[in-house]
Scaffold this active site. Sequence first.
Site, PDB file in Angstrom:
ATOM      1  N   GLN A   1       6.402  -4.266   3.030  1.00  0.00           N
ATOM      2  CA  GLN A   1       6.279  -5.183   4.175  1.00  0.00           C
ATOM      3  C   GLN A   1       6.611  -4.438   5.465  1.00  0.00           C
ATOM      4  O   GLN A   1       7.550  -3.648   5.504  1.00  0.00           O
ATOM      5  CB  GLN A   1       7.201  -6.387   3.996  1.00  0.00           C
ATOM      6  CG  GLN A   1       6.895  -7.232   2.756  1.00  0.00           C
ATOM      7  CD  GLN A   1       5.548  -7.937   2.819  1.00  0.00           C
ATOM      8  OE1 GLN A   1       4.902  -8.000   3.875  1.00  0.00           O
ATOM      9  NE2 GLN A   1       5.079  -8.445   1.692  1.00  0.00           N
TER      10      GLN A   1
ATOM     11  N   CYS B   1      -1.154 -13.287   3.917  1.00  0.00           N
ATOM     12  CA  CYS B   1      -1.231 -12.662   5.247  1.00  0.00           C
ATOM     13  C   CYS B   1      -2.476 -13.110   5.992  1.00  0.00           C
ATOM     14  O   CYS B   1      -2.611 -12.796   7.185  1.00  0.00           O
ATOM     15  CB  CYS B   1      -1.152 -11.147   5.150  1.00  0.00           C
ATOM     16  SG  CYS B   1      -2.417 -10.423   4.121  1.00  0.00           S
TER      17      CYS B   1
HETATM   18  C1  LIG Z   1       0.019  -7.901  -0.015  1.00  0.00           C
HETATM   19  S1  LIG Z   1       0.434  -6.615  -1.129  1.00  0.00           S
HETATM   20  C2  LIG Z   1       1.860  -7.314  -1.876  1.00  0.00           C
HETATM   21  C3  LIG Z   1       2.766  -6.359  -2.577  1.00  0.00           C
HETATM   22  C4  LIG Z   1       4.137  -6.915  -2.974  1.00  0.00           C
HETATM   23  N1  LIG Z   1       4.072  -8.295  -3.421  1.00  0.00           N
HETATM   24  C5  LIG Z   1       5.140  -6.740  -1.852  1.00  0.00           C
HETATM   25  O1  LIG Z   1       5.436  -7.712  -1.149  1.00  0.00           O
HETATM   26  O2  LIG Z   1       5.626  -5.619  -1.659  1.00  0.00           O
HETATM   27  C6  LIG Z   1      -0.832  -6.798  -2.309  1.00  0.00           C
HETATM   28  C7  LIG Z   1      -0.715  -5.883  -3.506  1.00  0.00           C
HETATM   29  O3  LIG Z   1      -1.789  -6.209  -4.386  1.00  0.00           O
HETATM   30  C8  LIG Z   1      -2.278  -5.031  -4.978  1.00  0.00           C
HETATM   31  N2  LIG Z   1      -3.656  -5.383  -5.404  1.00  0.00           N
HETATM   32  C9  LIG Z   1      -4.762  -5.512  -4.651  1.00  0.00           C
HETATM   33  N3  LIG Z   1      -5.788  -5.973  -5.373  1.00  0.00           N
HETATM   34  C10 LIG Z   1      -5.308  -6.144  -6.634  1.00  0.00           C
HETATM   35  C11 LIG Z   1      -5.897  -6.613  -7.843  1.00  0.00           C
HETATM   36  N4  LIG Z   1      -7.171  -7.018  -7.882  1.00  0.00           N
HETATM   37  N5  LIG Z   1      -5.119  -6.684  -8.949  1.00  0.00           N
HETATM   38  C12 LIG Z   1      -3.821  -6.286  -8.916  1.00  0.00           C
HETATM   39  N6  LIG Z   1      -3.209  -5.848  -7.795  1.00  0.00           N
HETATM   40  C13 LIG Z   1      -3.952  -5.775  -6.666  1.00  0.00           C
HETATM   41  C14 LIG Z   1      -2.158  -3.990  -3.920  1.00  0.00           C
HETATM   42  O4  LIG Z   1      -2.095  -2.686  -4.478  1.00  0.00           O
HETATM   43  C15 LIG Z   1      -0.843  -4.393  -3.239  1.00  0.00           C
HETATM   44  O5  LIG Z   1       0.252  -3.740  -3.821  1.00  0.00           O
END
Ligand SMILES: C[S@@+](CC[C@H](N)C(=O)[O-])C[C@H]1O[C@@H](n2cnc3c(N)ncnc32)[C@H](O)[C@@H]1O
Length: 393
Positions: A229, A350
Amino acid sequence: MILEQLELEIGPVAHGGFCVARHEGQVVFVRHTLPGERVRAVVTERRKGFLRADAVEVLLPSPDRVIPPCPFAGPGACGGCDWQHVAWPAQRALKTQVLIEQLTRLGGVTDFSDRSDLVEPLPGGPLSWRTRVQYAVDGEGRAGFHRARSSDVIPVDRCRIAHPAIQALPILDERWPAGATVEATATSAGDTAVVTRASRTGPPAGPVPQVREHAAGHEWRLDAGGFWQVHPHAVAAFTGAVLEQLAPEPGERAWDLYGGAGVFAAALAPLCGPVTVVESDRRAVAAGRRALRDLTNVTFARGDVAQVLANPSWRRVDLVVLDPPRSGAGRAVVEAIVARSPRAVSYVACDPAAFARDVRTFGELGYELTGLRAFDSFPMTQHFETIGKLTPR
Ligand SMILES: C[S@@+](CC[C@H](N)C(=O)[O-])C[C@H]1O[C@@H](n2cnc3c(N)ncnc32)[C@H](O)[C@@H]1O
């Protein structure tokens, strides 16, 4: 070239960092203005059905207008911030209006009585908060930021919203390869790192340094530039809101979907039963496994959330944290969650439009929005974070 100028009465704010006006029946999306203002605006783009314009002269100012603290903000300049010309409390009021508009129009949610201050501030004020900054490099090797909706690079002397530890890095005094990207990171543990790439999407030039992050009593070692974040107070605020919405009970099973390195799992694990983090990024999963190895009830499943949840052996779940990227979770993932009948879902979003579309899908499948928090975790920009609680109707 003489640019077309319009005199416009400015209407409501819209999702995307602009306000809506009308000119001879046509919709105009206007940047650098505020609702209720009268401005002279330069047309920057003509599209089928609408125009884009930049307000270049304010004929009737809004009481919420202020002098931008950054001299690089404004028409034709750095495109990084959308609301530098707006008083900070009024920025949150604009974000609240955007969230309510998106949830009403796209989400089918209507009960917003008395929610005028829905978007909450985080500590620290509107400047000096950004712990991840990506600079572009111009043809002369100077670092800066892209002009709005352009690949032109505007060199800057410093970025006023960057964390002080990033402002102190010598990035803007140096010369870089033309067209490169320079990513700066400053962490909660006091580490800083700089990663360069030959182009925005190219691989890092050289080995990627590791940085430490501290949260929920744990230390993560992450690749610099890996997801975390961006606001220094975001992790505490978001995990607090998620725990409040889910109210975990001992023994309950939880999923932390799109879990990154497991920040939400770390907060949930001491309060409930088994927690499974689902995340596609190999490096984030490795960092999470290392950081949370003492939490014996946390496991990581690496893979695409939709594919992992399509496996019928993933049966019972009580609590779900859903934190997808900007595009949202989508129907297949929402259906897969609802099929397991969780007691509560806490959706960390977001993008309010993607969130609203997913809320509508949850609604069609029998889950309703029963809690709503939002945080101004990106002051001066149009962005903010929404955390919605969904429970069976
Ligand atoms: C908004 S970030 C949130 C990360 C975590 N919840 C945090 O707050 O630190 C979204 C996460 O989803 C992962 N991601 C994106 N597409 C994905 C998918 N189809 N399946 C699994 N993970 C995914 C990204 O690598 C990223 O780490």
